[in-house]
Design an enzyme around this catalytic site. Structure first.
Site, PDB file in Angstrom:
ATOM      1  N   PRO A  88     -13.412 -31.888  -9.542  1.00 35.35           N
ATOM      2  CA  PRO A  88     -12.519 -31.000 -10.083  1.00 35.35           C
ATOM      3  C   PRO A  88     -11.891 -31.687 -11.346  1.00 35.35           C
ATOM      4  O   PRO A  88     -11.141 -31.144 -11.962  1.00 35.35           O
ATOM      5  CB  PRO A  88     -11.338 -30.879  -8.951  1.00 35.35           C
ATOM      6  CG  PRO A  88     -11.693 -32.326  -8.128  1.00 35.35           C
ATOM      7  CD  PRO A  88     -12.854 -32.243  -8.251  1.00 35.35           C
ATOM      8  N   GLU A 116     -12.101 -38.150  -0.148  1.00 32.56           N
ATOM      9  CA  GLU A 116     -11.150 -38.351  -1.546  1.00 32.56           C
ATOM     10  C   GLU A 116     -11.971 -38.508  -2.693  1.00 32.56           C
ATOM     11  O   GLU A 116     -11.636 -38.774  -3.764  1.00 32.56           O
ATOM     12  CB  GLU A 116     -10.431 -39.661  -1.305  1.00 32.56           C
ATOM     13  CG  GLU A 116      -9.088 -39.463  -0.413  1.00 32.56           C
ATOM     14  CD  GLU A 116      -8.156 -38.119  -0.862  1.00 32.56           C
ATOM     15  OE1 GLU A 116      -7.833 -38.121  -1.985  1.00 32.56           O
ATOM     16  OE2 GLU A 116      -7.684 -37.337   0.030  1.00 32.56           O
TER      17      GLU A 116
HETATM   18  N1  SAM Z   1      -9.131 -36.342  -4.150  1.00 37.18           N
HETATM   19  C1  SAM Z   1     -10.151 -35.764  -5.263  1.00 37.18           C
HETATM   20  C2  SAM Z   1      -9.392 -35.264  -6.306  1.00 37.18           C
HETATM   21  O1  SAM Z   1      -8.211 -35.090  -6.309  1.00 37.18           O
HETATM   22  O2  SAM Z   1      -9.656 -35.275  -7.767  1.00 37.18           O
HETATM   23  C3  SAM Z   1     -10.719 -34.413  -4.659  1.00 37.18           C
HETATM   24  C4  SAM Z   1     -11.706 -34.753  -3.816  1.00 37.18           C
HETATM   25  S1  SAM Z   1     -12.381 -33.355  -3.081  1.00 37.18           S
HETATM   26  C5  SAM Z   1     -11.345 -33.190  -1.424  1.00 37.18           C
HETATM   27  C6  SAM Z   1     -13.843 -33.858  -2.443  1.00 37.18           C
HETATM   28  C7  SAM Z   1     -15.112 -33.325  -3.240  1.00 37.18           C
HETATM   29  O3  SAM Z   1     -15.255 -32.138  -3.439  1.00 37.18           O
HETATM   30  C8  SAM Z   1     -15.013 -33.970  -4.600  1.00 37.18           C
HETATM   31  O4  SAM Z   1     -15.449 -35.430  -4.832  1.00 37.18           O
HETATM   32  C9  SAM Z   1     -16.001 -33.112  -5.553  1.00 37.18           C
HETATM   33  O5  SAM Z   1     -17.284 -33.376  -5.431  1.00 37.18           O
HETATM   34  C10 SAM Z   1     -15.812 -31.857  -4.744  1.00 37.18           C
HETATM   35  N2  SAM Z   1     -14.897 -30.819  -5.517  1.00 37.18           N
HETATM   36  C11 SAM Z   1     -13.755 -30.484  -5.036  1.00 37.18           C
HETATM   37  N3  SAM Z   1     -13.407 -29.499  -6.081  1.00 37.18           N
HETATM   38  C12 SAM Z   1     -14.096 -29.287  -6.890  1.00 37.18           C
HETATM   39  C13 SAM Z   1     -14.355 -28.674  -8.194  1.00 37.18           C
HETATM   40  N4  SAM Z   1     -13.220 -27.826  -8.352  1.00 37.18           N
HETATM   41  N5  SAM Z   1     -15.445 -28.344  -8.747  1.00 37.18           N
HETATM   42  C14 SAM Z   1     -16.453 -29.170  -8.315  1.00 37.18           C
HETATM   43  N6  SAM Z   1     -16.437 -29.995  -7.267  1.00 37.18           N
HETATM   44  C15 SAM Z   1     -15.342 -29.967  -6.476  1.00 37.18           C
END
Ligand code: SAM
Length: 235
Positions: A88, A116
């Site tokens: 993200p 995370e």
């Molecule tokens: N703690 C992180 C942050 O706040 O930036 C978010 C982690 S998310 C719960 C877990 C994984 O989902 C990330 O490491 C990424 O690979 C993927 N992910 C989540 N949102 C995404 C998005 N909007 N686009 C691409 N990958 C995403």
């Protein structure tokens, strides 16, 4: 094009990669997708790949060593491998970006984050690019990776049978696609626009061009503004 996926959840990809246009393109060898289970690359007991964050805080962080090992393996197998971390925090993905990647890369590896996310040293040292598929948070990078592979693949020769389908898709030249209809021409009084039944190709073309602008103005004011700006420049 070769796509590699490094993931903690290889099963996730089973059905999507067998279905529809992507499934067919893999069968026809237009694209190849290799899936690597990150747990096969960890030196830790019980195939551990994540741990608590230093400094405290919520959740678990994916460890650097299994990721380093997996990327080393993939990089040695394929020269000029381009590593994308769906995140993200990355640049927002677009059709333009999909086309650019399809045209300029031969091997792309997606590192799917979970929990995370990954130890930040991975992002600083082993990743070529972070890409976000939208301003929301997913539970993992697997869904995002599928979105990226699907959108990039549409721009690879032979994946979509008719090149015009891709060229005339929404978003090209900042315009959405014109409305489309199929049989029956009259469904319970809901009629298809007359012009489409006329057989007059010139008139149909003109109507479609007008509709692209009208629909974009109605549904996507942001794109319409860009379209108008481009048109002014070229006049
Ligand atoms: N703690 C992180 C942050 O706040 O930036 C978010 C982690 S998310 C719960 C877990 C994984 O989902 C990330 O490491 C990424 O690979 C993927 N992910 C989540 N949102 C995404 C998005 N909007 N686009 C691409 N990958 C995403």
């Amino acid at each position: 094009m070769i796509f590699n996926i490094i993931t903690l959840f290889p099963d996730f990809f089973e059905t999507p990669l067998k279905s529809s246009i992507i499934g067919k393109s893999i069968k026809n060898r237009k694209i190849k997708v290799n899936i690597y289970n990150l747990r096969d690359f960890t030196p830790y007991k019980h195939k551990q790949c994540d741990d608590k964050p230093y400094g405290g805080g919520e959740g678990m962080v994916m460890m650097i060593e299994p990721i380093y090992n997996a990327l080393k393996f993939v990089n040695e197998k394929w020269k000029n491998n381009y590593v994308i971390y769906p995140s993200p925090q990355g640049e927002l993905f677009s059709n333009k970006k999909a086309k650019e990647l399809a045209e300029n890369k031969k091997v792309i590896t997606f590192l799917c984050g979970h929990y995370e996310g990954v130890d930040n040293r991975v992002i600083e040292n082993f990743i070529d690019e972070e890409i976000s598929i939208g301003d929301y948070i997913l539970t993992g990078g697997e869904v995002a990776t599928l979105v990226l592979i699907d959108a990039i693949s549409r721009h690879i020769k032979g994946v979509v049978q008719k090149k015009e389908s891709v060229d005339n898709d929404s978003l090209n030249n900042y315009l959405l696609k014109y409305p489309q209809y199929t049989r029956p021409a009259d469904f319970k009084g809901l009629k298809v626009p007359e012009v489409l039944l006329s057989g007059n190709h010139e008139e149909i073309k003109k109507w479609r061009e007008e509709m692209r602008i009208k629909v974009t103005k109605k549904k996507r004011k942001d794109l319409y503004k860009k379209f108008k700006k481009e048109r002014c420049k070229s006049e």
